[in-house]
Design an enzyme around this catalytic site. Structure first.
Site, PDB file in Angstrom:
ATOM      1  N   GLY A  19       0.743  -1.139  -0.103  1.00 33.42           N
ATOM      2  CA  GLY A  19       0.105  -0.133   0.155  1.00 33.42           C
ATOM      3  C   GLY A  19       0.939   1.248  -0.107  1.00 33.42           C
ATOM      4  O   GLY A  19       2.014   1.224   0.368  1.00 33.42           O
ATOM      5  N   ASP A 153     -13.161   5.506   9.179  1.00 31.45           N
ATOM      6  CA  ASP A 153     -13.414   6.528  10.137  1.00 31.45           C
ATOM      7  C   ASP A 153     -13.369   7.949   9.874  1.00 31.45           C
ATOM      8  O   ASP A 153     -14.067   8.930  10.112  1.00 31.45           O
ATOM      9  CB  ASP A 153     -12.729   6.142  11.469  1.00 31.45           C
ATOM     10  CG  ASP A 153     -11.252   6.114  11.269  1.00 31.45           C
ATOM     11  OD1 ASP A 153     -10.829   5.439  10.474  1.00 31.45           O
ATOM     12  OD2 ASP A 153     -10.646   6.867  12.056  1.00 31.45           O
ATOM     13  N   SER A 531      38.607 -20.016 -30.207  1.00 36.64           N
ATOM     14  CA  SER A 531      37.749 -19.899 -29.184  1.00 36.64           C
ATOM     15  C   SER A 531      38.337 -19.559 -27.810  1.00 36.64           C
ATOM     16  O   SER A 531      38.357 -20.394 -26.891  1.00 36.64           O
ATOM     17  CB  SER A 531      37.191 -21.557 -29.071  1.00 36.64           C
ATOM     18  OG  SER A 531      38.039 -22.559 -28.907  1.00 36.64           O
TER      19      SER A 531
END
Length: 634
Positions: A19, A153, A531
């Site tokens: 949140g 509230d 290589s």
């Protein structure tokens, strides 16, 4: 609260709480712990007393804020894990920070969650950070979500305001694919609809609410499929030698393992069986499962190293040199096409380059757009290219091997989940055609098995000279033999490739695939390639498998430059050849080759003689078993 109903005997359900900062997430967690009787004895009273001594009002967030910096600044800065219990089960809360600056911790927390609680301030409503967190939940596969519309509230417990916020967040969650959602009005400060007072007629503040509480909704959620029921994935962490044993160690991320199982090591095709499960403190073990760390030995001495992923041959991970990923970028410096990063997937480490940025996603509008950059906190779909082959799963199939982190300059700069590449999906639709002549039948006809002598060394070390002389001697002895030489291959098969590190890696990959086909056909294949990179040679070993023999044709730079049969060193010294190995590009000597041929101190005939003896040991030692097998089959 007293638990009167026996809880189910199962592992705790991991729930991530997310949140925006100041929306009341920490307050909700503190209240939930108190109302489920999950706080240690005396903890609540202790915190109340501390608040009184400080002269401040008690805050439920103090339950979590163990770090002084968090109390002083009023924000959570790191991911925290907290345990709580209900009548049904145990839970582990993953408290992920909501402040924008700490999003990387939120990503880490959400990645291991089976469910989520998304907290929204009823007065402030759905913020950009709320949308970003929700999108991250979708990105990380968290589909069970409780939305807690908090601080009711402060809006007078308004049903109308709750419905406004609910409609907005519900539409957004559905648009990003999160369907399993419940939206609940709560007041964490006063405990309303957190653990009780919901739908039972006892909520005088919100009598219009007839739904469940946060706790009751969490009790309805379920675990993800158990890792033990998924395909075996065991990333190798390290290899030890003890008492004459070669012991491989790692943690089983998914699936099960037991003595006698045939294992595949990816990337590559090498297989072996589990000989033993080692244990130093307890008695002998015969099996292990997801979540356990294991030490085990094999019945064959195959090439295996840290980063290999162990699986069952019938359910192997995918292998590719390029991945399509969805990335969440966390660095202040934007990500751009061509950037080089370090990809860490399980225990493997790969150097990757950003090949394309396919789309950048606006987490607010969900609109995607083309861009050459990904800004900090941006989400994008892009393609990563690697010199080395990567073993992985799509995130939807196996999470542990379908997610990775990205680093730059030893700093964490992003997280990503792997998606299926289009070309990989096509490959899945291909079916290998079984040969009508078996490997053992070819060995019976040829008098030897196929294999690859991979000669590596500086230009001028004598690779081609020795390879051609060896080919003639083997041919005269009746062997099926062929030489793949660097110059010849680059004139045909690989004429489209340059000499950059990425081009060299692709050159080696193609050669290894061709050499493998020759070896499967029963040939002794001799390759003569510089290589220069160990990573590329290891990739060739993984492609070719058991028949790979690395031969270091050793000669110091001074000797090679003195020989200079093609005049290349002279041109490189004059700056006419960029990226020339030994002069302007590195050569990485083999660490543990199967044989070393020092051509600075040995004649061509002497080198050929040593190699013929090596071939006799490497391939002929297996002939009798092959002939017996083929004869029995006939």
């Amino acid at each position: 609260m007293t638990n009167t109903v026996p809880r189910a005997a199962e592992t705790p359900l991991p729930v991530v709480f997310v949140g925006h900062v100041d929306h009341g997430k920490s307050t909700l967690i503190g209240r939930l712990l108190h109302d489920t009787d999950s706080l240690p004895d005396g903890k609540f009273e202790e915190l109340e007393a501390q608040s009184e001594r400080r002269g401040g009002e008690f805050e439920w967030s103090f339950v979590l804020d163990a770090l002084q910096i968090e109390r002083d600044q009023g924000i959570t800065v790191d991911t925290t894990r907290i345990w709580f219990k209900t009548a049904k089960r145990d839970y582990v809360i993953i408290d992920a920070p909501g402040h924008k600056a700490f999003l990387k911790n939120m990503v880490t927390g959400a990645a291991s969650a089976d469910a989520a609680v998304l907290v929204i301030d009823a007065a402030l409503g759905v913020s950009e950070q709320t949308r970003r967190h929700a999108y991250l939940l979708s990105l990380l596969g968290v589909s069970q979500v409780v939305v807690a519309v908090n601080k009711m509230d402060l809006v007078g417990y308004s049903e109308e305001r709750f419905q406004e916020v609910s409609a907005e967040i519900r539409a957004y969650l559905q648009s990003i694919g999160i369907q399993d959602q419940t939206i609940i009005p709560i007041s964490a400060r006063h405990g309303e609809n957190v653990a009780g007072n919901a739908g039972d007629g006892g909520n005088t503040a919100m009598p219009w609410w007839v739904g469940k509480s946060v706790v009751a909704t969490l009790n309805d959620f379920s675990h993800r499929p158990a890792p033990v029921d998924q395909p075996l994935r065991l990333p190798i962490q390290d290899i030890y030698h003890s008492g004459g044993k070669r012991i491989l160690v790692g943690r089983i991320e998914s699936g099960r393992l037991k003595i006698g199982d045939r294992l595949l090591f990816s990337p590559g095709t090498q297989t072996a069986r589990v000989r033993s499960l080692e244990s130093w403190k307890s008695g002998p073990r015969v099996a292990a499962a997801a979540g356990q760390s294991v030490a085990f030995t094999l019945d064959e001495d195959i090439f295996a190293e840290r980063g290999h992923i162990v699986s069952s041959p019938g359910s192997a991970p995918t292998e590719a040199n390029s991945l399509k990923v969805r990335v969440f970028w966390l660095d202040e410096t934007p990500l751009a096409v061509g950037d080089r990063l370090t990809l860490r997937l399980a225990s493997s480490i790969h150097t990757v380059t950003v090949g394309t940025i396919d789309q950048v996603i606006d987490v607010h509008s969900l609109q995607s757009s083309k861009s050459d950059f990904v800004e900090c906190n941006g989400v994008a779909e892009l393609v990563l290219r690697s010199r080395s082959k990567i073993a992985y799963d799509s995130y939807g199939a196996v999470r542990s091997t379908g997610r990775a982190v990205l680093e730059r300059d030893n700093r964490l700069v992003g997280g990503c989940i792997v998606q299926e590449r289009a070309e990989v999906a096509v490959r899945h639709n291909l079916t290998s055609v079984a040969q009508t002549v078996s490997v053992d039948e070819r060995a019976l006809a040829n008098g030897h098995r196929g294999g690859v002598l991979w000669m590596t060394g500086l230009s001028g070390s004598g690779k081609s000279t020795v390879a051609m002389a060896l080919q003639r001697r083997l041919f005269e002895r009746g062997r099926q033999v062929y030489v793949l030489d660097g110059d010849n291959v680059r004139q045909g098969l690989n004429r489209d490739l340059g000499f950059s590190p990425d081009a060299r890696a692709e050159n080696i990959r193609r050669i290894a695939e061709v050499a493998k086909l020759f070896a499967d056909a029963g040939f002794v294949v001799i390759t003569a390639f510089i290589s220069p990179y160990r990573e590329d040679r290891n990739s060739a070993r993984a492609i070719i498998g058991e028949g790979f023999q690395e031969i270091y044709v050793k000669a110091d730079l001074g000797t090679c430059e003195q020989r200079d049969p093609k005049g290349l060193y002279k041109r490189a010294r004059a700056g006419e050849i960029p990226e020339f190995t030994g002069i302007s590009a590195p050569y990485e000597e083999p660490l543990s080759p199967e044989a070393v041929i020092d051509t600075a101190n040995r004649s061509v005939d002497g080198a050929v003689g040593l190699l013929i003896n090596h071939i006799d040991r490497a391939f002929e030692a297996k002939r009798e078993g092959a002939l017996a097998t083929a004869g029995a089959a006939g």
